[in-house]
Design a protein around this motif. Structure first.
Motif, PDB file in Angstrom:
ATOM      1  N   LEU A  21       0.816  -1.208   0.000  1.00 60.46           N
ATOM      2  CA  LEU A  21       0.000   0.000   0.000  1.00 60.46           C
ATOM      3  C   LEU A  21       0.854   1.265   0.000  1.00 60.46           C
ATOM      4  CD1 LEU A  21      -2.619  -1.137   2.647  1.00 60.46           C
ATOM      5  CD2 LEU A  21      -2.941  -1.029   0.182  1.00 60.46           C
ATOM      6  N   GLN A  22       1.992   1.199   0.712  1.00 64.36           N
ATOM      7  CA  GLN A  22       2.840   2.385   0.860  1.00 64.36           C
ATOM      8  C   GLN A  22       4.260   1.930   1.131  1.00 64.36           C
ATOM      9  OE1 GLN A  22       1.389   4.966   3.918  1.00 64.36           O
ATOM     10  NE2 GLN A  22       3.151   6.325   3.839  1.00 64.36           N
ATOM     11  N   GLY A  23       5.247   2.651   0.641  1.00 60.61           N
ATOM     12  CA  GLY A  23       6.646   2.354   0.918  1.00 60.61           C
ATOM     13  C   GLY A  23       7.214   1.308  -0.026  1.00 60.61           C
ATOM     14  N   GLU A  24       8.282   0.662   0.433  1.00 61.65           N
ATOM     15  CA  GLU A  24       8.971  -0.350  -0.367  1.00 61.65           C
ATOM     16  C   GLU A  24       9.230  -1.588   0.476  1.00 61.65           C
ATOM     17  OE1 GLU A  24      12.547  -0.109  -3.439  1.00 61.65           O
ATOM     18  OE2 GLU A  24      13.261   0.047  -1.369  1.00 61.65           O
ATOM     19  N   LEU A  25       9.091  -2.737  -0.132  1.00 62.51           N
ATOM     20  CA  LEU A  25       9.316  -4.024   0.514  1.00 62.51           C
ATOM     21  C   LEU A  25      10.435  -4.738  -0.227  1.00 62.51           C
ATOM     22  CD1 LEU A  25       8.106  -5.974   2.679  1.00 62.51           C
ATOM     23  CD2 LEU A  25       6.809  -6.992   0.814  1.00 62.51           C
ATOM     24  N   CYS A  26      11.391  -5.302   0.509  1.00 67.19           N
ATOM     25  CA  CYS A  26      12.521  -6.021  -0.085  1.00 67.19           C
ATOM     26  C   CYS A  26      12.444  -7.489   0.308  1.00 67.19           C
ATOM     27  CB  CYS A  26      13.839  -5.442   0.411  1.00 67.19           C
ATOM     28  SG  CYS A  26      13.999  -3.681   0.112  1.00 67.19           S
ATOM     29  N   ASN A  27      12.575  -8.373  -0.663  1.00 66.46           N
ATOM     30  CA  ASN A  27      12.587  -9.816  -0.425  1.00 66.46           C
ATOM     31  C   ASN A  27      14.040 -10.267  -0.334  1.00 66.46           C
ATOM     32  OD1 ASN A  27      11.935 -12.538  -0.289  1.00 66.46           O
ATOM     33  ND2 ASN A  27      10.454 -12.427  -1.935  1.00 66.46           N
ATOM     34  N   GLY A  71       4.218 -23.042   0.679  1.00 67.34           N
ATOM     35  CA  GLY A  71       5.400 -23.729   1.198  1.00 67.34           C
ATOM     36  C   GLY A  71       6.697 -22.975   0.984  1.00 67.34           C
ATOM     37  N   SER A  72       6.642 -21.814   0.340  1.00 71.22           N
ATOM     38  CA  SER A  72       7.876 -21.067   0.101  1.00 71.22           C
ATOM     39  C   SER A  72       8.413 -20.487   1.413  1.00 71.22           C
ATOM     40  CB  SER A  72       7.642 -19.940  -0.908  1.00 71.22           C
ATOM     41  OG  SER A  72       6.761 -18.976  -0.379  1.00 71.22           O
ATOM     42  N   VAL A  73       9.709 -20.306   1.455  1.00 72.46           N
ATOM     43  CA  VAL A  73      10.370 -19.744   2.624  1.00 72.46           C
ATOM     44  C   VAL A  73      11.092 -18.478   2.167  1.00 72.46           C
ATOM     45  CG1 VAL A  73      12.128 -20.113   4.392  1.00 72.46           C
ATOM     46  CG2 VAL A  73      10.676 -22.016   3.648  1.00 72.46           C
ATOM     47  N   HIS A  74      10.817 -17.373   2.821  1.00 71.88           N
ATOM     48  CA  HIS A  74      11.432 -16.110   2.446  1.00 71.88           C
ATOM     49  C   HIS A  74      11.412 -15.153   3.624  1.00 71.88           C
ATOM     50  CE1 HIS A  74       7.124 -15.953   1.566  1.00 71.88           C
ATOM     51  NE2 HIS A  74       7.193 -14.722   2.014  1.00 71.88           N
ATOM     52  N   ARG A  75      12.236 -14.121   3.520  1.00 72.26           N
ATOM     53  CA  ARG A  75      12.266 -13.063   4.531  1.00 72.26           C
ATOM     54  C   ARG A  75      12.093 -11.743   3.803  1.00 72.26           C
ATOM     55  NH1 ARG A  75      15.162 -14.011   9.727  1.00 72.26           N
ATOM     56  NH2 ARG A  75      15.463 -16.249   9.808  1.00 72.26           N
ATOM     57  N   VAL A  76      11.264 -10.897   4.369  1.00 74.95           N
ATOM     58  CA  VAL A  76      11.065  -9.579   3.784  1.00 74.95           C
ATOM     59  C   VAL A  76      11.469  -8.517   4.793  1.00 74.95           C
ATOM     60  CG1 VAL A  76       9.261 -10.315   2.200  1.00 74.95           C
ATOM     61  CG2 VAL A  76       8.631  -9.553   4.472  1.00 74.95           C
ATOM     62  N   SER A  77      11.866  -7.363   4.277  1.00 75.62           N
ATOM     63  CA  SER A  77      12.257  -6.245   5.132  1.00 75.62           C
ATOM     64  C   SER A  77      11.969  -4.951   4.383  1.00 75.62           C
ATOM     65  CB  SER A  77      13.746  -6.332   5.488  1.00 75.62           C
ATOM     66  OG  SER A  77      14.533  -6.247   4.308  1.00 75.62           O
ATOM     67  N   SER A  78      12.144  -3.856   5.080  1.00 78.89           N
ATOM     68  CA  SER A  78      11.977  -2.543   4.470  1.00 78.89           C
ATOM     69  C   SER A  78      12.924  -1.572   5.151  1.00 78.89           C
ATOM     70  CB  SER A  78      10.532  -2.059   4.609  1.00 78.89           C
ATOM     71  OG  SER A  78      10.410  -0.769   4.070  1.00 78.89           O
ATOM     72  N   GLU A  79      13.762  -0.906   4.358  1.00 78.87           N
ATOM     73  CA  GLU A  79      14.702   0.062   4.919  1.00 78.87           C
ATOM     74  C   GLU A  79      13.993   1.349   5.318  1.00 78.87           C
ATOM     75  OE1 GLU A  79      17.812   0.587   2.075  1.00 78.87           O
ATOM     76  OE2 GLU A  79      18.410  -1.519   2.162  1.00 78.87           O
ATOM     77  N   THR A  80      12.903   1.690   4.640  1.00 77.66           N
ATOM     78  CA  THR A  80      12.209   2.960   4.882  1.00 77.66           C
ATOM     79  C   THR A  80      10.832   2.778   5.496  1.00 77.66           C
ATOM     80  OG1 THR A  80      11.312   2.919   2.636  1.00 77.66           O
ATOM     81  CG2 THR A  80      13.403   4.059   2.955  1.00 77.66           C
ATOM     82  N   GLY A  81      10.405   1.540   5.689  1.00 77.60           N
ATOM     83  CA  GLY A  81       9.077   1.250   6.211  1.00 77.60           C
ATOM     84  C   GLY A  81       8.087   0.985   5.080  1.00 77.60           C
ATOM     85  N   SER A  82       7.053   0.263   5.392  1.00 79.02           N
ATOM     86  CA  SER A  82       6.031  -0.032   4.397  1.00 79.02           C
ATOM     87  C   SER A  82       4.723  -0.378   5.100  1.00 79.02           C
ATOM     88  CB  SER A  82       6.460  -1.193   3.487  1.00 79.02           C
ATOM     89  OG  SER A  82       6.653  -2.365   4.240  1.00 79.02           O
ATOM     90  N   THR A  83       3.652  -0.229   4.349  1.00 77.18           N
ATOM     91  CA  THR A  83       2.328  -0.634   4.809  1.00 77.18           C
ATOM     92  C   THR A  83       1.815  -1.670   3.825  1.00 77.18           C
ATOM     93  OG1 THR A  83       1.912   1.570   5.712  1.00 77.18           O
ATOM     94  CG2 THR A  83      -0.001   0.151   5.372  1.00 77.18           C
TER      95      THR A  83
END
Length: 52
Positions: free
Chosen positions: A4-10, A27-39
């Motif tokens: 909805l807002q910001g950026e998401l990094c996989n 069944g996928s395994v992943h980690r997500v993060s955001s350096e600037t925040g996200s909604t």
């Protein structure tokens, strides 16, 4: 997930911006993060068990 807002990094290097739809295979395994925040709007079809 719908960004909805910001950026998401996989952890595979993909980056998603506002308006992007992220669909992962069952069944996928992943980690997500955001350096600037996200909604996000997240929808799950089944319970998730965290990995420790």
């Amino acid at each position: 997930m719908f960004v909805l807002q910001g950026e998401l990094c996989n952890d595979n290097g993909d980056r998603y911006a506002a308006g992007d739809l992220v669909v992962e295979e069952s069944g996928s395994v992943h980690r997500v993060s955001s350096e600037t925040g996200s909604t996000l709007l997240g929808i799950r079809e089944a319970p998730v068990e965290p990995r420790h």
